[in-house]
Design a protein around this motif. Structure first.
Motif, PDB file in Angstrom:
ATOM      1  N   TYR A  15      11.249  23.539  21.765  1.00  0.00           N
ATOM      2  CA  TYR A  15      11.367  22.204  22.347  1.00  0.00           C
ATOM      3  C   TYR A  15      11.908  22.217  23.774  1.00  0.00           C
ATOM      4  O   TYR A  15      11.312  21.656  24.684  1.00  0.00           O
ATOM      5  CB  TYR A  15      12.249  21.333  21.451  1.00  0.00           C
ATOM      6  CG  TYR A  15      11.640  21.103  20.085  1.00  0.00           C
ATOM      7  CD1 TYR A  15      10.595  20.210  19.892  1.00  0.00           C
ATOM      8  CD2 TYR A  15      12.103  21.808  18.984  1.00  0.00           C
ATOM      9  CE1 TYR A  15      10.027  20.008  18.647  1.00  0.00           C
ATOM     10  CE2 TYR A  15      11.543  21.630  17.726  1.00  0.00           C
ATOM     11  CZ  TYR A  15      10.507  20.725  17.569  1.00  0.00           C
ATOM     12  OH  TYR A  15       9.949  20.545  16.330  1.00  0.00           O
ATOM     13  N   SER A  16      13.053  22.859  23.989  1.00  0.00           N
ATOM     14  CA  SER A  16      13.658  22.847  25.324  1.00  0.00           C
ATOM     15  C   SER A  16      13.131  23.958  26.225  1.00  0.00           C
ATOM     16  O   SER A  16      13.476  23.998  27.405  1.00  0.00           O
ATOM     17  CB  SER A  16      15.175  22.971  25.206  1.00  0.00           C
ATOM     18  OG  SER A  16      15.528  24.230  24.651  1.00  0.00           O
ATOM     19  N   LYS A  17      12.317  24.872  25.688  1.00  0.00           N
ATOM     20  CA  LYS A  17      11.774  26.006  26.450  1.00  0.00           C
ATOM     21  C   LYS A  17      12.885  26.885  27.030  1.00  0.00           C
ATOM     22  O   LYS A  17      12.717  27.488  28.091  1.00  0.00           O
ATOM     23  CB  LYS A  17      10.854  25.510  27.573  1.00  0.00           C
ATOM     24  CG  LYS A  17       9.774  24.535  27.137  1.00  0.00           C
ATOM     25  CD  LYS A  17       8.860  25.138  26.101  1.00  0.00           C
ATOM     26  CE  LYS A  17       7.764  24.155  25.673  1.00  0.00           C
ATOM     27  NZ  LYS A  17       6.918  24.685  24.588  1.00  0.00           N
ATOM     28  N   SER A  18      13.996  26.943  26.325  1.00  0.00           N
ATOM     29  CA  SER A  18      15.101  27.794  26.773  1.00  0.00           C
ATOM     30  C   SER A  18      14.778  29.256  26.511  1.00  0.00           C
ATOM     31  O   SER A  18      14.059  29.592  25.564  1.00  0.00           O
ATOM     32  CB  SER A  18      16.388  27.409  26.041  1.00  0.00           C
ATOM     33  OG  SER A  18      16.696  26.038  26.236  1.00  0.00           O
ATOM     34  N   LEU A  19      15.311  30.130  27.353  1.00  0.00           N
ATOM     35  CA  LEU A  19      15.105  31.567  27.214  1.00  0.00           C
ATOM     36  C   LEU A  19      16.336  32.200  26.582  1.00  0.00           C
ATOM     37  O   LEU A  19      17.468  31.913  26.978  1.00  0.00           O
ATOM     38  CB  LEU A  19      14.828  32.206  28.576  1.00  0.00           C
ATOM     39  CG  LEU A  19      13.548  31.754  29.288  1.00  0.00           C
ATOM     40  CD1 LEU A  19      13.434  32.432  30.644  1.00  0.00           C
ATOM     41  CD2 LEU A  19      12.313  32.045  28.439  1.00  0.00           C
ATOM     42  N   VAL A  20      16.101  33.068  25.610  1.00  0.00           N
ATOM     43  CA  VAL A  20      17.176  33.765  24.901  1.00  0.00           C
ATOM     44  C   VAL A  20      16.974  35.258  25.115  1.00  0.00           C
ATOM     45  O   VAL A  20      16.022  35.845  24.598  1.00  0.00           O
ATOM     46  CB  VAL A  20      17.172  33.431  23.398  1.00  0.00           C
ATOM     47  CG1 VAL A  20      18.347  34.118  22.708  1.00  0.00           C
ATOM     48  CG2 VAL A  20      17.231  31.921  23.182  1.00  0.00           C
ATOM     49  N   HIS A  21      17.852  35.847  25.905  1.00  0.00           N
ATOM     50  CA  HIS A  21      17.774  37.275  26.219  1.00  0.00           C
ATOM     51  C   HIS A  21      18.752  38.015  25.317  1.00  0.00           C
ATOM     52  O   HIS A  21      19.972  37.820  25.426  1.00  0.00           O
ATOM     53  CB  HIS A  21      18.112  37.511  27.685  1.00  0.00           C
ATOM     54  CG  HIS A  21      17.776  38.888  28.153  1.00  0.00           C
ATOM     55  ND1 HIS A  21      18.298  39.437  29.309  1.00  0.00           N
ATOM     56  CD2 HIS A  21      16.977  39.846  27.626  1.00  0.00           C
ATOM     57  CE1 HIS A  21      17.832  40.667  29.463  1.00  0.00           C
ATOM     58  NE2 HIS A  21      17.030  40.928  28.447  1.00  0.00           N
ATOM     59  N   VAL A  22      18.235  38.854  24.435  1.00  0.00           N
ATOM     60  CA  VAL A  22      19.042  39.572  23.446  1.00  0.00           C
ATOM     61  C   VAL A  22      19.129  41.034  23.847  1.00  0.00           C
ATOM     62  O   VAL A  22      18.114  41.671  24.142  1.00  0.00           O
ATOM     63  CB  VAL A  22      18.440  39.428  22.035  1.00  0.00           C
ATOM     64  CG1 VAL A  22      19.313  40.148  21.013  1.00  0.00           C
ATOM     65  CG2 VAL A  22      18.282  37.964  21.668  1.00  0.00           C
ATOM     66  N   VAL A  61      23.919  38.014  23.542  1.00  0.00           N
ATOM     67  CA  VAL A  61      22.875  37.023  23.807  1.00  0.00           C
ATOM     68  C   VAL A  61      23.231  36.257  25.071  1.00  0.00           C
ATOM     69  O   VAL A  61      24.342  35.729  25.191  1.00  0.00           O
ATOM     70  CB  VAL A  61      22.717  36.049  22.622  1.00  0.00           C
ATOM     71  CG1 VAL A  61      21.673  34.992  22.943  1.00  0.00           C
ATOM     72  CG2 VAL A  61      22.334  36.809  21.360  1.00  0.00           C
ATOM     73  N   ARG A  62      22.308  36.212  26.008  1.00  0.00           N
ATOM     74  CA  ARG A  62      22.466  35.414  27.224  1.00  0.00           C
ATOM     75  C   ARG A  62      21.322  34.404  27.272  1.00  0.00           C
ATOM     76  O   ARG A  62      20.153  34.780  27.210  1.00  0.00           O
ATOM     77  CB  ARG A  62      22.452  36.297  28.472  1.00  0.00           C
ATOM     78  CG  ARG A  62      22.759  35.538  29.762  1.00  0.00           C
ATOM     79  CD  ARG A  62      22.764  36.494  30.944  1.00  0.00           C
ATOM     80  NE  ARG A  62      23.767  37.512  30.785  1.00  0.00           N
ATOM     81  CZ  ARG A  62      25.051  37.361  31.122  1.00  0.00           C
ATOM     82  NH1 ARG A  62      25.467  36.213  31.629  1.00  0.00           N
ATOM     83  NH2 ARG A  62      25.907  38.343  30.948  1.00  0.00           N
ATOM     84  N   ALA A  63      21.668  33.132  27.360  1.00  0.00           N
ATOM     85  CA  ALA A  63      20.670  32.060  27.295  1.00  0.00           C
ATOM     86  C   ALA A  63      20.540  31.367  28.648  1.00  0.00           C
ATOM     87  O   ALA A  63      21.503  31.249  29.404  1.00  0.00           O
ATOM     88  CB  ALA A  63      21.045  31.043  26.222  1.00  0.00           C
ATOM     89  N   SER A  64      19.327  30.915  28.951  1.00  0.00           N
ATOM     90  CA  SER A  64      19.037  30.155  30.174  1.00  0.00           C
ATOM     91  C   SER A  64      18.256  28.908  29.779  1.00  0.00           C
ATOM     92  O   SER A  64      17.332  28.989  28.966  1.00  0.00           O
ATOM     93  CB  SER A  64      18.224  31.002  31.161  1.00  0.00           C
ATOM     94  OG  SER A  64      18.889  32.205  31.477  1.00  0.00           O
ATOM     95  N   TRP A  65      18.637  27.787  30.354  1.00  0.00           N
ATOM     96  CA  TRP A  65      17.959  26.535  30.024  1.00  0.00           C
ATOM     97  C   TRP A  65      17.949  25.601  31.227  1.00  0.00           C
ATOM     98  O   TRP A  65      18.735  25.739  32.165  1.00  0.00           O
ATOM     99  CB  TRP A  65      18.641  25.845  28.837  1.00  0.00           C
ATOM    100  CG  TRP A  65      20.081  25.476  29.084  1.00  0.00           C
ATOM    101  CD1 TRP A  65      20.571  24.327  29.627  1.00  0.00           C
ATOM    102  CD2 TRP A  65      21.229  26.292  28.809  1.00  0.00           C
ATOM    103  NE1 TRP A  65      21.931  24.357  29.706  1.00  0.00           N
ATOM    104  CE2 TRP A  65      22.371  25.552  29.195  1.00  0.00           C
ATOM    105  CE3 TRP A  65      21.412  27.561  28.258  1.00  0.00           C
ATOM    106  CZ2 TRP A  65      23.665  26.043  29.059  1.00  0.00           C
ATOM    107  CZ3 TRP A  65      22.699  28.047  28.124  1.00  0.00           C
ATOM    108  CH2 TRP A  65      23.803  27.302  28.517  1.00  0.00           C
ATOM    109  N   MET A  66      17.038  24.657  31.187  1.00  0.00           N
ATOM    110  CA  MET A  66      16.924  23.665  32.254  1.00  0.00           C
ATOM    111  C   MET A  66      17.863  22.485  31.978  1.00  0.00           C
ATOM    112  O   MET A  66      18.165  22.182  30.816  1.00  0.00           O
ATOM    113  CB  MET A  66      15.479  23.157  32.360  1.00  0.00           C
ATOM    114  CG  MET A  66      14.482  24.229  32.757  1.00  0.00           C
ATOM    115  SD  MET A  66      12.793  23.584  32.895  1.00  0.00           S
ATOM    116  CE  MET A  66      12.464  23.200  31.178  1.00  0.00           C
ATOM    117  N   ASP A  67      18.298  21.832  33.041  1.00  0.00           N
ATOM    118  CA  ASP A  67      19.155  20.653  32.884  1.00  0.00           C
ATOM    119  C   ASP A  67      18.362  19.530  32.232  1.00  0.00           C
ATOM    120  O   ASP A  67      17.326  19.092  32.753  1.00  0.00           O
ATOM    121  CB  ASP A  67      19.690  20.192  34.244  1.00  0.00           C
ATOM    122  CG  ASP A  67      20.662  21.205  34.838  1.00  0.00           C
ATOM    123  OD1 ASP A  67      21.268  21.949  34.048  1.00  0.00           O
ATOM    124  OD2 ASP A  67      20.797  21.247  36.071  1.00  0.00           O
TER     125      ASP A  67
END
Length: 285
Positions: A15-22, A61-67
């Motif tokens: 849904y949010s198109k967030s990236l999860v870097h494991v 885990v490092r996550a990136s997401w849009m505001d």
């Protein structure tokens, strides 16, 4: 593997198109390898697999997401989530990202290990408190010697690994913590401090740790953490090389007997030219 002992994966929420870097770090171990490798293998091959403790492999885990204010519920939803489940998610974090991480840990039955920087600090404080009372520590059922290592982790070994965990998580107080623990820590703690200093990119601190380490197996394996021009440049108090001359090691062989050389380093280019001249197969990375 990406680099020495790092297995990586990348996912994206729907849904949010967030990236999860494991990242699974296989190089946080602070135990020294057994001197009698054949004897160690024979010893543990005769033991029931369910009775032998498993190695600890930390996963970060490092996550990136849009505001997106709607996806995080205006921060009130995530704040309530943190309070209810004792988590440390950022208040502007999309709720589907929170739920994906929370559900994965719940499914794996690893909820006590879903920790942020604050939770990891509390766990390390508990280990330091336990280490200050050695009389209350439970004796390990398996003996451990230099020839045959103990598969279980002592309090000091767990402290050495958790110091690295905080460095991987980007704790701003990691440098001060390393300086404090290194001066009064045991051998596993000092090894953990050396690896944590490398993770922080503080080469001056790493050189200080290796140069002050007593001569022996621990110092030998500390110097193996990086490729160096000469061993004395890491162990003597006054370095004789520049900071940019430190280079991380790369394995020379892969499965199938093919070379795996790092073309970005001086040694790698020299080895590539040597291998090309001998006609052997290799893989530059």
């Amino acid at each position: 593997l990406e680099g020495p002992g790092i297995a990586t994966s990348l996912f994206r929420t729907v849904y949010s198109k967030s990236l999860v870097h494991v990242k699974a770090h296989l190089s946080c171990e602070v135990k020294l390898p057994p001197q009698d490798i054949e004897g160690s293998q024979k010893l543990w091959s005769d033991v029931d697999r369910n009775a032998v403790p498993k190695s600890k492999i930390p996963i970060f885990v490092r996550a990136s997401w849009m505001d997106n204010e709607k996806m995080c519920g205006g921060s009130a939803l995530v704040k309530r989530f943190n309070k209810l489940f004792q988590t440390e998610f950022a208040l502007d974090m999309p709720i589907d990202l929170c739920m994906s991480l929370f559900y994965t840990m719940q499914w794996a039955k690893e909820m006590p290990n879903l920790l942020g920087i604050h939770g990891m600090r509390e766990r390390l404080d508990g280990l330091l408190e336990a280490a200050s009372h050695p009389d209350n520590q439970r004796a390990l059922p398996y003996p451990g010697t230099r020839e045959l290592t103990n598969p279980q982790y002592t309090i000091e070994e767990r402290i050495g690994m958790h110091v690295q965990y905080l460095a991987h998580m980007g704790d701003p107080s990691s440098t001060d913590l390393i300086k404090t623990l290194h001066s009064a820590g045991s051998a596993p703690i000092r090894m953990g401090c050396a690896k944590a200093a490398l993770e922080l990119g503080d080469r001056q601190l790493f050189h200080y740790i290796t140069s002050s380490e007593p001569v022996g197996r621990m110092q030998h394996y500390m110097t193996k953490l990086v490729v160096k021009r000469k061993k004395r440049d890491l162990t003597e108090a006054i370095p004789k090389i520049l900071d940019e001359q430190y280079e991380f090691g790369a394995p020379l062989w892969t499965r199938g007997g093919k070379f795996r050389l790092d073309a970005s380093t001086v040694e790698g280019n020299i080895d590539i030219q040597r291998v090309e001249g001998s006609g052997s197969a290799f893989k530059a990375w």
